[in-house]
Design a protein around this motif. Structure first.
Motif, PDB file in Angstrom:
ATOM      1  N   THR C 145       3.698 -12.776  -1.291  1.00 56.47           N
ATOM      2  CA  THR C 145       3.959 -12.156  -2.594  1.00 56.47           C
ATOM      3  C   THR C 145       2.993 -11.012  -2.852  1.00 56.47           C
ATOM      4  O   THR C 145       3.371  -9.956  -3.349  1.00 56.47           O
ATOM      5  N   CYS C 146       1.719 -11.245  -2.501  1.00 56.70           N
ATOM      6  CA  CYS C 146       0.732 -10.173  -2.685  1.00 56.70           C
ATOM      7  C   CYS C 146       1.144  -8.927  -1.912  1.00 56.70           C
ATOM      8  O   CYS C 146       1.116  -7.819  -2.426  1.00 56.70           O
ATOM      9  N   GLN C 147       1.525  -9.123  -0.644  1.00 58.10           N
ATOM     10  CA  GLN C 147       1.862  -7.967   0.178  1.00 58.10           C
ATOM     11  C   GLN C 147       3.054  -7.221  -0.384  1.00 58.10           C
ATOM     12  O   GLN C 147       3.077  -5.993  -0.439  1.00 58.10           O
ATOM     13  N   LEU C 148       4.051  -8.003  -0.821  1.00 60.00           N
ATOM     14  CA  LEU C 148       5.258  -7.357  -1.317  1.00 60.00           C
ATOM     15  C   LEU C 148       5.014  -6.634  -2.637  1.00 60.00           C
ATOM     16  O   LEU C 148       5.581  -5.582  -2.902  1.00 60.00           O
ATOM     17  N   ALA C 149       4.132  -7.212  -3.458  1.00 60.78           N
ATOM     18  CA  ALA C 149       3.930  -6.643  -4.789  1.00 60.78           C
ATOM     19  C   ALA C 149       3.056  -5.405  -4.738  1.00 60.78           C
ATOM     20  O   ALA C 149       3.067  -4.579  -5.639  1.00 60.78           O
ATOM     21  N   LEU C 150       2.276  -5.284  -3.676  1.00 58.56           N
ATOM     22  CA  LEU C 150       1.337  -4.173  -3.613  1.00 58.56           C
ATOM     23  C   LEU C 150       2.066  -2.881  -3.276  1.00 58.56           C
ATOM     24  O   LEU C 150       2.826  -2.840  -2.334  1.00 58.56           O
ATOM     25  N   PRO C 151       1.856  -1.835  -4.057  1.00 60.52           N
ATOM     26  CA  PRO C 151       2.456  -0.548  -3.669  1.00 60.52           C
ATOM     27  C   PRO C 151       1.820  -0.076  -2.359  1.00 60.52           C
ATOM     28  O   PRO C 151       0.690   0.385  -2.339  1.00 60.52           O
ATOM     29  N   GLY C 152       2.564  -0.257  -1.272  1.00 54.38           N
ATOM     30  CA  GLY C 152       2.011  -0.082   0.068  1.00 54.38           C
ATOM     31  C   GLY C 152       1.427   1.286   0.325  1.00 54.38           C
ATOM     32  O   GLY C 152       0.338   1.422   0.880  1.00 54.38           O
ATOM     33  N   LEU C 153       2.130   2.321  -0.135  1.00 54.46           N
ATOM     34  CA  LEU C 153       1.678   3.684   0.119  1.00 54.46           C
ATOM     35  C   LEU C 153       0.310   3.928  -0.527  1.00 54.46           C
ATOM     36  O   LEU C 153      -0.590   4.506   0.070  1.00 54.46           O
ATOM     37  N   LEU C 154       0.175   3.439  -1.777  1.00 54.29           N
ATOM     38  CA  LEU C 154      -1.094   3.643  -2.481  1.00 54.29           C
ATOM     39  C   LEU C 154      -2.222   2.919  -1.757  1.00 54.29           C
ATOM     40  O   LEU C 154      -3.308   3.453  -1.577  1.00 54.29           O
ATOM     41  N   VAL C 233       9.570  -0.755  13.878  1.00 50.01           N
ATOM     42  CA  VAL C 233       9.084   0.446  14.569  1.00 50.01           C
ATOM     43  C   VAL C 233       9.562   1.680  13.816  1.00 50.01           C
ATOM     44  O   VAL C 233       8.782   2.585  13.512  1.00 50.01           O
ATOM     45  N   GLY C 234      10.853   1.665  13.465  1.00 48.30           N
ATOM     46  CA  GLY C 234      11.405   2.795  12.713  1.00 48.30           C
ATOM     47  C   GLY C 234      10.711   2.979  11.377  1.00 48.30           C
ATOM     48  O   GLY C 234      10.334   4.094  10.995  1.00 48.30           O
ATOM     49  N   ILE C 235      10.505   1.873  10.663  1.00 48.54           N
ATOM     50  CA  ILE C 235       9.859   1.955   9.351  1.00 48.54           C
ATOM     51  C   ILE C 235       8.433   2.485   9.488  1.00 48.54           C
ATOM     52  O   ILE C 235       7.986   3.335   8.714  1.00 48.54           O
ATOM     53  N   ALA C 236       7.725   1.993  10.517  1.00 55.66           N
ATOM     54  CA  ALA C 236       6.331   2.421  10.704  1.00 55.66           C
ATOM     55  C   ALA C 236       6.256   3.920  10.997  1.00 55.66           C
ATOM     56  O   ALA C 236       5.375   4.616  10.491  1.00 55.66           O
ATOM     57  N   ILE C 237       7.208   4.402  11.791  1.00 55.62           N
ATOM     58  CA  ILE C 237       7.195   5.839  12.111  1.00 55.62           C
ATOM     59  C   ILE C 237       7.383   6.665  10.840  1.00 55.62           C
ATOM     60  O   ILE C 237       6.673   7.646  10.597  1.00 55.62           O
ATOM     61  N   LEU C 238       8.303   6.235   9.994  1.00 57.47           N
ATOM     62  CA  LEU C 238       8.522   6.957   8.734  1.00 57.47           C
ATOM     63  C   LEU C 238       7.296   6.875   7.833  1.00 57.47           C
ATOM     64  O   LEU C 238       6.932   7.828   7.152  1.00 57.47           O
ATOM     65  N   ASN C 239       6.650   5.712   7.852  1.00 52.29           N
ATOM     66  CA  ASN C 239       5.459   5.537   7.023  1.00 52.29           C
ATOM     67  C   ASN C 239       4.322   6.443   7.455  1.00 52.29           C
ATOM     68  O   ASN C 239       3.621   7.011   6.624  1.00 52.29           O
TER      69      ASN C 239
END
Lengths: 304, 509, 309
Positions: C145-154, C233-239
């Protein structure tokens, strides 16, 4: 049900607490807020002055507890960078992001639901393939790039939409398409598989054998059942849009929470970033809870 | 076909029109864009160039920097007299008014400086307190400053402190720092109509303005918008949403000018670039940079002329001194290191690094130039690992004495005096972290030049100091920058010799 | 939790059916050879891989060599372009083709690296939660839940600030913020497997928990993990591209595609190829990976028909 909600609320607030501690320590460790406030060509005296003025010379733990007890007294702190109470920044900036989030979810709905339905009704047809193509494309296009390309095409080559800003709803069209596109693949696939499952389900077969055919069948029976999971996923997507608005808002110069977050990080404005991470997390958790409740309410099989 | 085209065009225009009601000459409204956001109005609480521009528009100090010859001239002051080394008498203009209509008197000036000095929390407090002994009222429109020592950069400080109305920032012991952040009762050529932090500030001409060296403004309404993305700014300029943007690089400016939709000027700027080298060994004793031959090799390795000409363009030129050649005291007859990669390699070999060494080079501005330099250093064997990031990260590392070399720039905006750049870069290492020379003599000479009003003595101290810096290669002085401004065809804007955009002097064509 | 139902919907069949019922190898091969999307994605990916590995070796081009007198040359199809620089040059006079070519390596490294990190975190947590259940499960779901709730980009921006940007840091930061899918899939797979006959008998003959997890459980979750892995892999590349775009990802002069787009951004109206070309490269790579991932999902799904597509 009430117990379920209460439990989730407790988890939610403790998650929020954990995140606030993590971000507070991270931010304070990373950045020298005094320099950030003072600016690029600031003089040494000015930076030292700020350090004392804001109390950055005290330990992080002390400052965290000070911040935390403030929250409980309804004091979200004062932004270093904007020289304003954080709460008033939130109130100023929230409407833009809410508009953007709602409009982009509408874009998602407008694109993905009809496409998903058409694809499910005609599996393996050309239309199914086109829908798949759109999903695959939308999944692979980075949204900062899409934003720039959209400006290039629809604001300059063919000047239909304004380049940037947030004065009218019209300004929100391009950003909503950009932000909404990222949710299209998931929702469309869900719609398609959901609808296919329902169409193949027993009760639809029964309906078919008793003489219901075509669109009416789809709308009366299948769609209603297939939409249930889609609605809850849309709620989750809506929650995601808040934290996901950072890049879109910067590209289109929309003064919402996302741009505030980015500017505050770059400006090392710890109080604002702090609250924003917290707010984004709470919004996400809220929409998740909402989705769960919706799910439980609409689908009795999940109500354990 | 053409019928269809015109139909589509009409449709598009009709679609656009109700939304984009552009401000223009017809309603006497000029719109400028800044990429960095304005977070408040009070110049005393911000240092970015953007704040200075806004400050000059809505506020006035006792002095001002003349646009033609970059000298300090009286602004709210009408004239002044230097009584002795540490005393200056200043008479005030009788016709200066605050935006609320009240006259500016000696009481207001005394109040302002007392507020700055006595309010520990004020950002300018330490700086002014450093030299100011006292201020006293000597008449309704005259004051006397006494300084602790002969202070050379006095007029720059008197320019930067904006006059506040008596009592408006609170009283002693009960100062109110935020009184003027979101609304402002200034004395400048424009008044604030509305302010939305980070979004825009709307100004209207102050018709009671006294004129002074800034002159009376021509345009009635001014809007300054914050648009973070430079691409978005260009698009706005092309579509008529804004009239003016600055910090525009050569390539973009020239391409925009070619479209015929905007004018581009690339003029001089007081900003200079330089590498600060850890000659003093703060980041590790005996590191390669502590060796004179290595520092000289670095000076020889970088092709300043090529970068200045090709990347920056305009009047940008290679610089060999630790200051911009056009400012006061920037003595030019110092040791010059010409571009000579072979010589650099030899020097490196002599210093014991025939195969070069690895170097973390920090930077935070001008990524293109940083990469070009890294490439040049690589060619002589110094393998650069570029650490390009945000200023706050660099500052933290600098504070922790982890930096061996960094690429800095200094704007000296509207402060044409070597003191502005040397004060912060050559101070006693105990009081600042940018002097990495490890040589007390540099500090003595460069800061000593601020403690006298004798112009010739100042010049001679700077000359000695700058010669020493060049001889010992404590820095790699790089180049002066250019200031690029794009303005729409409907306005008349001229870049000044210091590159500082004086927006209040803009007129319609 | 809604997230789980969401995944269930995306992978409907893999959840409803017994994964232990292993698909024979030849079935998989037959299915993959019949799956158009998979074949296309795989072929494209192989081509990109070959380009990334051999391109720089065969074509003697350097992504770092600068020539400031040849800045911003247009690509060959534009007026003034030449075959010497097929894609033109960038703001520092570097060969843009070489930069995009090398960028493939960067993207692939980061994509696979970050997906590996995410997989290690997610699968470890997921298997532990599924196998031990009880409070372990609760802690893991709290972390989720913590991981999902955290705005990942920030968060990623903050951490990159903290440690200073480098390829390794970016890989770990992206990996550390993308393990939710791995966790959910491996957890539910483990829950199903652990009560099966062969696992209980392994337990009966005295195999340790660690042995059981490593020998019996992990290999059997493999088919689902590989699907998630590909998509991540695709998501990580975009990130990575987003982080580099915001200036907190890969350091210049390393030719990351996101960085190239960020560098070309200012010139979008005059040198649009500076952002269009790396954008297309990024898009092609992610599309090929996603198509392969989608294909893998269909293929490894024991219930999907051979004749499909």
């Amino acid at each position: 049900m009430l117990r379920f909600i209460a439990g989730r609320l407790i988890v939610g607030s403790s998650v929020g607490l954990t995140l606030s501690i993590v971000t507070f320590f991270l931010l304070n460790y990373v950045i020298d807020p005094a320099q950030a406030i003072a600016g690029e060509d600031a003089l040494f005296e000015e930076i030292e002055q700020i350090r004392e003025q804001y109390g950055f010379d005290r330990s992080i733990t002390v400052r965290y507890f000070e911040w935390f007890s403030g929250i409980f007294q309804g004091d979200l702190g004062i932004s270093y960078y904007w020289n304003k109470p954080v709460i008033s920044l939130l109130i100023d900036r929230a409407p833009e992001t809410i508009t953007l989030a709602l409009m982009s979810v509408s874009v998602t709905i407008l694109i993905s639901i009809p496409l998903g339905i058409l694809a499910a009704l005609n599996p393996n047809s050309l239309i199914d393939r086109i829908a798949l193509g759109i999903a695959v494309t939308a999944q692979a296009v980075p949204n900062f790039w899409l934003g720039l390309i959209m400006i290039l095409i629809f604001a300059l080559a063919i000047p239909i939409f304004p380049v940037s800003g947030d004065k009218t709803l019209f300004h929100f069209v391009l950003p909503s398409i950009v932000l909404g596109a990222s949710s299209v693949p998931a929702v469309m696939r869900l719609m398609r598989t959901g609808l296919l499952d329902v169409i193949n389900a027993d009760f639809i077969r029964t309906a078919r054998s008793s003489g219901f055919y075509g669109w009416r069948l789809v709308f009366n029976h299948a769609l209603r059942n297939a939409l249930l999971p889609v609605v809850s996923v849309l709620a989750v997507q809506l929650g995601n849009k808040f934290g996901g608005s950072v890049i879109t808002e910067s590209v289109f110069a929309i003064n919402g929470l996302g741009r505030l977050a980015l500017e505050s990080i770059l400006g090392a404005d710890i109080p604002t970033v702090q609250i924003l991470v917290f707010v984004f997390a709470i919004i996400f958790l809220f929409f998740n809870l909402l989705a769960d409740i919706l799910n439980a309410y609409l689908d009795p099989r999940l109500r354990l | 076909m053409s019928k269809l085209k015109s139909l589509i065009l009409t449709l598009l225009i009709s679609l656009m029109f109700p939304i984009n009601v552009f401000a223009d000459k017809s309603d006497d409204t000029f719109v400028a864009a800044f990429s960095r956001e304005l977070t408040q109005l009070d110049y005393h609480y911000g240092t970015k160039t953007e704040f200075l521009i806004l400050g000059d528009m809505i506020d006035s100090g006792l002095f001002y920097v003349n646009r033609e010859d970059l000298s300090y001239v009286p602004d709210i002051a009408s004239d002044y007299k230097i009584v002795d080394d540490t005393t200056i008498d200043i008479n005030l203009r009788k016709n200066a008014k605050f935006h609320d209509g009240s006259n500016v008197t000696a009481d207001d000036v005394v109040y302002t400086y007392n507020f700055i000095v006595k309010n520990e929390k004020n950002r300018r407090s330490k700086k002014i307190k450093g030299w100011m002994e006292s201020i006293e009222k000597t008449g309704t429109h005259s004051v006397r400053f006494k300084s602790k020592y002969p202070y050379a950069n006095l007029f720059n400080d008197l320019y930067r402190i904006k006059i506040r109305k008596n009592g408006i920032m609170g009283t002693e012991g009960n100062w109110n720092d935020s009184a003027q952040l979101n609304e402002l009762n200034g004395t400048g050529p424009y008044k604030v109509v509305s302010f939305d932090p980070g979004v825009e500030v709307v100004l209207v001409r102050n018709d009671d303005y006294y004129g002074g060296p800034k002159g009376k403004p021509a345009i009635k309404n001014v809007i300054i918008r914050s648009i973070p993305d430079m691409g978005t700014q260009q698009a706005e300029l092309m579509s008529g949403g804004i009239h003016w943007m600055y910090n525009v690089k050569k390539d973009i400016g020239e391409a925009m000018a070619k479209t015929g939709k905007a004018d581009y000027q690339l003029g001089p700027s007081l900003r200079v670039g330089f590498l600060v080298l850890d000659a003093g060994g703060y980041s590790g004793e005996g590191n390669p940079i502590t060796k004179l031959d290595v520092r000289r090799a670095m000076n020889h390795a970088i092709n300043r002329d090529s970068i200045a000409k090709n990347l920056i363009g305009g009047p940008a030129k290679a610089v060999h001194t630790a200051c911009n050649p056009v400012v006061f005291g920037c003595f030019q007859d110092v040791k010059k290191y010409e571009y000579n990669p072979e010589g650099a390699k030899k020097l490196l070999a002599k210093a014991g690094y025939p195969n070069g060494f690895d170097l973390d080079l920090w930077s935070y501005r001008d990524k293109e130039a940083a990469q070009a330099m890294a490439e040049d250093l690589g060619k002589v064997g110094i393998k650069v690992n570029l650490k390009h990031g945000k200023l706050s990260a660099l500052n933290k590392a600098r504070k922790n004495r982890e930096i061996r070399a960094y690429f800095g720039t200094w704007g000296s905006t509207a402060s044409p005096d070597t003191a502005t750049i040397s004060n912060i870069h050559w101070r006693d290492p105990a009081k600042g972290d940018r002097n990495l020379s490890g040589d007390p003599k540099v500090n003595e000479l460069m800061l000593g030049a601020e403690q006298t009003l004798d112009v010739e003595k100042r010049k001679s101290l700077y000359a000695q100091g700058l010669k020493l810096i060049a001889d010992q290669a404590y820095w790699v002085p790089l180049w002066s920058y250019s200031e690029g401004v794009l303005s729409s065809k409907s306005i008349d804007f001229k870049l000044d010799p210091d590159g500082y955009p004086r927006l209040w002097n803009i007129t319609w064509k | 939790m809604i997230f789980k139902t969401f995944i269930k919907r995306l992978f409907p069949r893999s959840f409803d059916n017994d994964i232990y019922n292993l698909t024979p190898k030849d079935l998989i091969i037959r299915k993959s050879s019949n799956h158009g999307g998979f074949k296309f994605g795989l072929a494209l990916l192989i081509i990109i891989f070959l380009f990334a590995i051999f391109g720089p070796i065969i074509l003697d081009v350097s992504p770092y060599e600068q020539d400031l007198t040849k800045r911003l040359l247009p690509p060959v199809w534009k007026e003034g372009g030449s075959w010497e620089y097929i894609f033109g040059t960038d703001g520092n006079g570097r060969d843009y083709f070489a930069r995009i070519l090398y960028g493939t390596r960067i993207s692939l490294t980061i994509g696979f690296g970050a997906a590996c990190v995410g997989m290690i975190i997610g699968v470890t947590l997921g298997v532990c939660a599924g196998y031990f259940g009880g409070w372990v499960d609760q802690i893991v779901s709290y972390l989720l839940t913590c991981q999902l709730a955290l705005p990942g980009l920030l968060l990623a921006m903050t951490i990159v600030f903290l440690i200073g940007p480098s390829i390794t840091v970016v890989i770990f930061v992206i990996g550390a913020t993308h393990w939710a899918f791995f966790l959910v899939v491996s957890r539910s797979a483990t829950q199903k497997i652990k009560n099966l006959d062969y696992v209980t008998s392994a337990r009966a003959i005295g195999a340790s928990k660690f042995q059981i997890i490593m020998r019996d459980i992990i290999p059997n979750t493999f088919s689902q993990i590989i699907v998630i892995f590909t998509l991540e892999v695709g998501i990580a590349i975009l990130n990575e591209a987003s982080l580099s775009f915001l200036g907190v990802g890969i350091q210049p002069p390393t030719p990351s595609w996101g960085l190239l787009i960020a560098e070309g951004k200012e010139a979008i109206f005059f040198q649009p190829w500076l952002i269009i070309l790396p954008g297309i490269a990024l898009f092609t790579l992610v599309v090929s990976i996603n198509m392969m991932g989608d294909g893998l999902r269909d293929i490894t799904d024991p219930n999907s028909k051979i004749s499909e597509e």
